[in-house]
Each structure stands twice: as C-alpha cells, then as structure tokens.
Design a protein around this motif. Sequence first.
Motif, mmCIF file in Angstrom:
data_model
loop_
_atom_site.group_PDB
_atom_site.id
_atom_site.type_symbol
_atom_site.label_atom_id
_atom_site.label_comp_id
_atom_site.label_asym_id
_atom_site.label_seq_id
_atom_site.Cartn_x
_atom_site.Cartn_y
_atom_site.Cartn_z
ATOM 1 N N VAL A 134 -0.166 -3.574 5.355
ATOM 2 C CA VAL A 134 0.881 -3.661 4.975
ATOM 3 C C VAL A 134 1.431 -5.347 5.200
ATOM 4 O O VAL A 134 1.448 -6.076 5.913
ATOM 5 N N ASP A 135 1.601 -5.967 4.212
ATOM 6 C CA ASP A 135 2.155 -7.097 3.551
ATOM 7 C C ASP A 135 3.691 -7.406 3.829
ATOM 8 O O ASP A 135 3.877 -7.252 2.762
ATOM 9 N N PHE A 136 3.911 -8.571 5.128
ATOM 10 C CA PHE A 136 4.677 -8.567 4.871
ATOM 11 C C PHE A 136 5.397 -10.361 4.608
ATOM 12 O O PHE A 136 5.553 -10.755 5.782
ATOM 13 N N PRO A 137 6.430 -9.941 3.972
ATOM 14 C CA PRO A 137 5.873 -11.525 3.830
ATOM 15 C C PRO A 137 7.413 -11.998 4.366
ATOM 16 O O PRO A 137 6.833 -13.421 4.775
ATOM 17 N N ARG A 138 8.531 -11.397 4.937
ATOM 18 C CA ARG A 138 9.839 -11.973 5.321
ATOM 19 C C ARG A 138 8.466 -13.084 7.083
ATOM 20 O O ARG A 138 9.309 -14.096 7.338
ATOM 21 N N VAL A 139 7.853 -12.007 7.468
ATOM 22 C CA VAL A 139 7.275 -12.321 8.731
ATOM 23 C C VAL A 139 5.939 -12.933 8.738
ATOM 24 O O VAL A 139 5.105 -13.776 9.811
ATOM 25 N N GLY A 140 5.758 -13.303 7.302
ATOM 26 C CA GLY A 140 4.052 -13.705 7.365
ATOM 27 C C GLY A 140 3.208 -13.146 7.886
ATOM 28 O O GLY A 140 2.041 -13.974 8.487
ATOM 29 N N LYS A 141 3.167 -11.795 7.884
ATOM 30 C CA LYS A 141 2.020 -11.264 8.748
ATOM 31 C C LYS A 141 1.240 -9.916 7.531
ATOM 32 O O LYS A 141 2.601 -9.761 6.994
ATOM 33 N N GLN A 142 -0.382 -9.654 7.722
ATOM 34 C CA GLN A 142 0.024 -8.523 7.495
ATOM 35 C C GLN A 142 -0.846 -6.981 8.360
ATOM 36 O O GLN A 142 -1.550 -7.889 8.841
ATOM 37 N N LEU A 143 0.412 -6.249 8.810
ATOM 38 C CA LEU A 143 -0.164 -5.763 9.791
ATOM 39 C C LEU A 143 -0.925 -4.181 9.534
ATOM 40 O O LEU A 143 -0.586 -3.380 8.357
ATOM 41 N N TRP A 144 -1.507 -4.016 10.707
ATOM 42 C CA TRP A 144 -2.171 -2.101 10.196
ATOM 43 C C TRP A 144 -1.204 -1.367 11.257
ATOM 44 O O TRP A 144 -0.772 -1.252 11.743
ATOM 45 N N LEU A 145 -0.629 -0.565 10.267
ATOM 46 C CA LEU A 145 0.996 0.663 10.412
ATOM 47 C C LEU A 145 0.304 2.077 10.747
ATOM 48 O O LEU A 145 0.150 2.231 9.124
ATOM 49 N N PRO A 146 0.792 3.164 11.281
ATOM 50 C CA PRO A 146 0.566 4.522 11.729
ATOM 51 C C PRO A 146 1.166 4.676 10.140
ATOM 52 O O PRO A 146 3.106 4.484 10.246
ATOM 53 N N TYR A 147 1.526 5.429 9.279
ATOM 54 C CA TYR A 147 1.736 5.918 8.585
ATOM 55 C C TYR A 147 3.480 6.306 8.042
ATOM 56 O O TYR A 147 3.982 6.305 7.343
ATOM 57 N N GLU A 148 3.619 7.006 9.474
ATOM 58 C CA GLU A 148 4.566 7.800 9.886
ATOM 59 C C GLU A 148 5.841 7.267 9.744
ATOM 60 O O GLU A 148 6.556 7.484 9.740
ATOM 61 N N THR A 149 5.777 5.488 10.191
ATOM 62 C CA THR A 149 6.688 4.900 10.054
ATOM 63 C C THR A 149 7.035 3.546 9.439
ATOM 64 O O THR A 149 7.911 2.915 9.160
ATOM 65 N N LEU A 150 6.712 4.399 8.643
ATOM 66 C CA LEU A 150 6.692 3.866 6.730
ATOM 67 C C LEU A 150 7.807 4.536 5.790
ATOM 68 O O LEU A 150 7.633 5.789 6.186
#
Length: 941
Positions: A101-117
Amino acid sequence: MTKNRTPLLPVRHAWVKQTLSDQTERVGRVESAIDRGNQVDVTVHWQGENRKSVVPLSSLRCGFRPMMDVQDVPASRTRKTMGEGIVLKTRTLGGRDQVLVDFPRVGKQLWLPYETLKQIKGSKHRFILGETGPADSAERFRLKSLAHALEMWNENTGSLSHLEIDPLPHQIHLVHHILASGNLNWLIADDVGLGKTIETGMLLAALKQRDSLNRVLLVTPAGLTKQWQDELNHKFKMGDFLIYGDDFQINEPRHWKMFDYVIASMDRLKDDRHLAALEQAGGWDLVVFDEAHRLSRRQYGMKLDASQRFQLAAQLRRKTDAMVLLTATPHQGMQDKFQALLELLRPELTDKINSLRNNPEIIGDMVFRNNKADVTDVDGNFIFNGKTTSAMEVSVSQAAKVFDNTLQAYLRKGYEASAKLGVKGNAIGFVMTVYRKLAASSAAAIHNALINRKLRLQTQANIEPMGNYAEKDQRFIGEWEEQLQTEAAQFFDGELDLLDQLISEAERLRDNDRKLQLFLDELIEAIRADNPDQKVLIFSEYRTTQTYIKSALEGRFGAGCVEQINGSMPHHLRHAAIARFEESAQFLISTEAGGEGINLQRNCHIMINYDLPWNPMRLVQRIGRLYRYGQRNRVVVFNIHSPDTADEQIMEMMYSRIEQVVTDLAGVSPEFDSQLHDDILGEIADLIDVSQILEEATVAGIDRTEERINTALALAKEATEKQHELFAYAASFNPNETRNELRITSEHSTAFVQGMFQQLDVEIVDTSHDGRLWHIRIPETMQNALGSTRTRYEVTLDRILAIKRPNTHILDLDSHIMRYLLQEAKSYDFMGLSAVVRNLPNSAALTTSILRWQNDQGHRRRQEYAVFGITEDDQVQINPESFVDWLKRPANTGTVEIDRDQNRRWFLAAEKAADRRLAEVSNRHLHPENMQWVSGAWVGR
C-alpha cells in the motif's frame, strides 16, 4: 492458506476472494468475523451476487486489487492508523497474503496483512462516479478544505502556532521563503527591530509541525541565553529549551544525547573542555547562531585566521544539515568575514563564494534581508508612520557644575589607578564607567552608588567576585551595574575624602534637582494639559532612578498612577504591570527590561527617555516598544539631557554625529525616506562602541574624543555602504511569492472553528468582547476524545485578548481543542470527500490535493494544499481567489447534472495541472514526491 496459525480476523470491508469447487473465483467484502475457538467464521457480501454468506476464514484469500482505495485499521488499539492509501500489488509470503500500500500522508509504501485493510471510496473514485454526498456535504467539504489549508499554511509559515503577537507579512513570507526553498541553510539579516527572534520561533514552530525538529541547538552570546529561553517559552510555548550550564550540566560527554532542545553560550561552547564533550552530542536537526557577526574569520594573504567562535561554528556545521545564522550586520565592511559566514552555510559553494564580487547574485539563495522601509501590514499599509523626537535640555545649576568637576577629578584618578595596574586594574576602570553612567541618569542614582562605595570602604567586608560581564543578561546590564559590589580597598590614595565631598555635593543636587523639576513641571504637566488621561512610557537604565521618578510622580498625582518594569520581576509580574498600565495607570516606568519584548503601541504613543543609553542601539529598541505595527498615532519621543556636563557633551556630540551620518546615507535615495533613516540608524548604532569612546575621553580630552568619534563613524559609514550594495542581491519580502497558494488568514481560522462547533454540537453559550471571546459547552463525546472532565471553556482566537486573560484558552494550532477539530475534519469518516457547492464563480468543478516534495535522499521537505478550479472547457486555475474567499462562510449544498465522461475529463485536467505545479516548485533541493487527492466538488445551483 496455512491452517496451523493463529488467525488474524479481517476487518469490516476487507476484500476477500474464494475459490469454488469448479475452480472459479468470487470476490466480496467482509461484513463481520467471529472467532468460535476452533474456527473463524466470516460473513461476506459477494460482489455481483447481491447476497451474503458465512464461510470459514480458512477458505478465503486476499481479494484486494491494484488501484483500490484502502484505509489502515490497526489490529492493536495502541497503534495509530497510517490513514488512507492505494493498493499497488499483492503477494503471498510465508503462507500469508499481503498487500503493498502506498500511504501518501506518511510517505511510505508498506507490505501489510490484507486483514487489516478496509476498502473505501477515495475522492477521485467518488468524483468520477458522480457521488455527490449527503445533504450537508458542501459544508463538510468546506471544513475539510479549511482543516487541510490551515495545517499546511502553518507548516509552511509557522504563523498559526502559539504566538503572543500577530505575525507581520514580512515575517510570514521570510519563513515561507526559507521552507519553500527546500534548503534550511540561511543567513537571516533583517534590519534591527523587525523581529528575527519571532521569525526564528515561527521557523521552529513550522518545522516542529512537520516532525522535522527532534534536536535543536541555539547558540547565542552569553548574555542572551535567558532572553531566548523566555521568548521561546512565553511567545511560542516551546518550554523544552534548556540552557547548558544553567539548567543542566554534562558530567560525561555521552550525557549530551539526553538533551534535544538546547540553548548555549557561544563563549562557553568554544572552550576546549566543553567543545570536546559537544563532539559526542550526536547530530542536530538544526543549529542556530544568534549575532552571527561575532563568528570571525579573517584572511591575511593566503592565511586564514579563524576565531574560536568561528571554529565552534565550523565544528557544529559537520553535525547538522541545517544551519541558520542571525545578524542585522553580517558584512561590517569586511568582505572576507562575510564570505566566511556564507561558507559556513554552503560549504559546497566555496569556489563561487570566494569570487563573490563576480557573481553576487548567489547570495539570493543564502541571505534573506527585510528592510524596515518596505515593511507593511496585512492590508499593504506601511507600518511605521512617523515619529517626532525632541531634546529637552536641563539648565545645569552651579551646584551641578561643581559636582561634575569633582566627579571628573574622581574619574581621572580612578582611570589612572586602573592603567597603572594593567589587567588587574580593569575592575577599577569598569567601576568608573558605571559611576559616570549613573551620574548621567539621575542625582539619586549616583548619590546612592557613592554612599554604597563609602560604606564598602568603611566596613572592609569581603565580597564575591564580580563575575563575567559577558555572561549577564544584556537586557539588565544597567541594573546589574548599579548593584555592583566594589572592592573594599581604596582605588587610589585619598579616595575616601573625595567620596565625602562627592556625597555632600550629590545630596545638595537631590534637594534641588533641576532635571526632575523639568520632567515634572515642563514635560509631564504639558502632556497632561493636552490630555489629562494621556498614557506615558518612561525609560531609565537604573532601578534607583526608576524608584526616584515613581516617588515623584505619585507624590504629585497620587498613589496608583505609576506601574514599573525591571529585571527583578518575573515574566508574569511584568505582564500584570503592563495590563494595569493599559487599563488604569497613567505612567509606566521601565528599565531596559522593557526595551525588548513588550509592545505598548495600542494605548500609548508618548515616550520619555529620562536618561539616554550609552549604546544608541538601546534607544532604537526602546522606541520600538511604541513605534511598531498597530500604532495609530505619531510617536512622540522626549530625550532629557544636560548638555553642560562633560559626559553629556560627548554624548550629545555622539548622537549628533550619528544623526549626520545616517541622514547622509538615507539621503542617497531619490527622496528622503524616514524609514530608511531608521534602518541605517540601527546599523550604525550596532557598529559603534560608545563606552570605549567615553572612557578615552576622560584622559584624552574633548578634542581627541571628537576625532575618535569621527574616525569610528567614517568606518561605520563605509561598512554600511558596502553592506547595502551587496544586499541588493539578497532575497527579501515579495508579496507575490505566495500568489499561487491558498493564503490563509485569521478569518479562515474563525470560520473553521465556528463551523466545526456546529458540526460537533459544541454550544456557544455566550460571547463578549465584541464577539472575540466565546463561552462554550462541549458534548460528552468530545470530552472523552479530549480525555478531559471539563465541560465548559472560555476560548478565543484573538492572541492579544488571550494575553490579557491568562485563563482564556487560545485556539491556535498548538491548542488540544483545535487539534481535535482538525483531526475530525480531516478524517475519512467526516466525509466531505465529494459535494455540490453553490456561490462559487468562474468554476464548474473543483478538486483538492496535497502536493509533496522531497530532497535527494527521499526525506519530505515540503507539502502544499492546492485547489484546482476547473471550467466547462477543461481549463484549470490553481487556488482561485474566489475559493479563498468562499471558505470564510458556511456552505450550502446545491444540485447538478452529473456526466461521468465529463468528470473523467475534468479530473484528468486537474491531474495535469497538479503535475505542472509539482514541476514548477521543484528545484535542486526539492523533488516531486506524490500527490494525494483529498476531495472534489461540482459547482451547482
């Protein structure tokens, strides 16, 4: 899916897919999940089937697809959400499905468990589909825009943080210019009196909001450390700054890393012992040097001679990527010294700096200079509208002449004794200088000092060492001098007898004090005759004189007519005295403690200098208490002096010569400019050592002194001319610099707060002070969110009113209430992501976005909230003025015909305009990072 693991329950609206028996797949959104111990059951609403079913979690996989809008929903209640983002890709690793996921607010692209999205509909999706939102969507769209605009404006200027003043346009633009450049290495060279301390505080506040300020070192002259701490604490709520050597010590070098916000004396840090420990302090996000002209490195042929102070700065330069230097007089007629300062800032440009005469335009990227002559208020009116200065001469009595002759004899003997002892005699020479200054102030001040000196000789008591003069708070030097404890031994043979004579003569002066008589009979009575209630600010350098004047005024006009400020008073008592002066008292008598940091222009325009400071810079600062933004009347200044005494003859000569030089320099312009006159006066005054000239006068006589004054002023004039010539290339206030941005004012803050109070059911129970003070009652839900048991507050957005009412809560961007309002308005659940608005001319639709830039290492350096007004024919205007004005009033939702093809076309036009803006702002320090679409609207009926 791997079965032998503790399952992570998917959040509501997580997307999942299931492979059926015929190997086909279906996708859907999670409605709920229940952990039954041996199995997790998930209720899924299947896409295209219009039905729900309950299936085991073990049969589900990640259903998110690229370009979906998602929201991070932390599995832990203690972790903050990273906000909204966009799915880039998916993967399976270790048997677990993950989403990038690209989070523009925090300026990060992170791999996250799909269950928390959680799948959401972003503003772009809503705009293209034509989802116009609920009945109040226009107002929510307005408040969401205001929340982002307020935060971004503060992040780029610091002007909405906690301040005890309303920042002026030149201060806002200076901070904006530095931050917009993407480069934090600057020399701030504003004219004296334009608020370099305020600008620095605003810069720090803006950087703190950006989370870019974890460690700061502020290096000042020794006597200014406490002043800086007071200013940052009381004007900016930055109470974390501690003074090295006063508030904390370092026993081991590694302990430096325990302190993140530090103020330190440059002369303490330059010492080898302290400097060695500082080497192990680690890095600093920002290092600031005040009075940077004290960092001296001179060039002699091919040899460089760097002072210890300069070496300290060079060493700290290696510990930070950002250094700010503050000084109104960085050049001082010494090109090599000025270039050395520029090298500190931009060592990578050393070759160009060394050839500065050939390319002076490079200082435009390193030096910012505001001139008092150019400074205006928010409406474009010149702030400084003129002042009148009058000299009030005291006719010296025969008794005063006799006393002056005796005092001069005493001084000569003291200076001679000082000279014979060499370095050891410096203390005697210092005492002589103090006495002559006290004599120029009042008969009471010198009389009291002479009595104390005699008592010291008679008691023969031991005393504490005088201490380091440079370590004293420079605002209160006069008060410190007045209380100076002298040595118990006679300075010269026969001193005691001469003291008896002086004390007797001074006592007769007090009994018939012509200076005090002129002050009361001719000056105060004349002012009161014109207006019996006229408020008057009176300055004296010494507390004894202050008390003397206070007693005389109260004796004539009654108790309670006088308030006073001096260095013995803590900050809150000074503010209380000012408040009483503005409300009821007629006279305020201040020592140099009021020469900086207090602003009295709203209710007073008359000043009397009962004594003239030896440093002309102090006179400029005194006048600045009244002669500043907000003064509606012409400032009238009366200077009382006795031209027949030896010292005051020299002082009169000094001020007269300075005035000639200043007028000469100011007159170079096509027409005489009174503001330019004041600018130059500040520069010249800062270059002249009056004390040294006066000391020489005692021995050398008036003729030699006149020659010395002329020589000093000639050098000061030459230095000022060279500085002005070079500073023509410096960056300066440009009102058009922010023309392409949303320019936010206090009206926008008020409109936002009022709108959010209505949205969140905050009741405004009562208003007062012309509607500037609100008595509010907050609902229980807001109480819980704030973690407070209070239900009622007295709040205001007026900074000046909040100063006068210490228990009133100021709704600036450091306020916990304001932060809560901003957080709510920006949240996804607040909506306002799409709307139909009314009464917005020249646009058919709007989209809003946060544009971001980073440095060459990927660290965020700038954000900007931008609005794109789109016309029917796909033309785009960035931040239209009509929208800035529209934000100030509540919005009504309208109606409009939706055309999806047109929506796609309009949004594409907005994206292209946003990309152009990213390119326009980019430079060698700023590189495009991302654009985050916030909301969209149509202009309807």
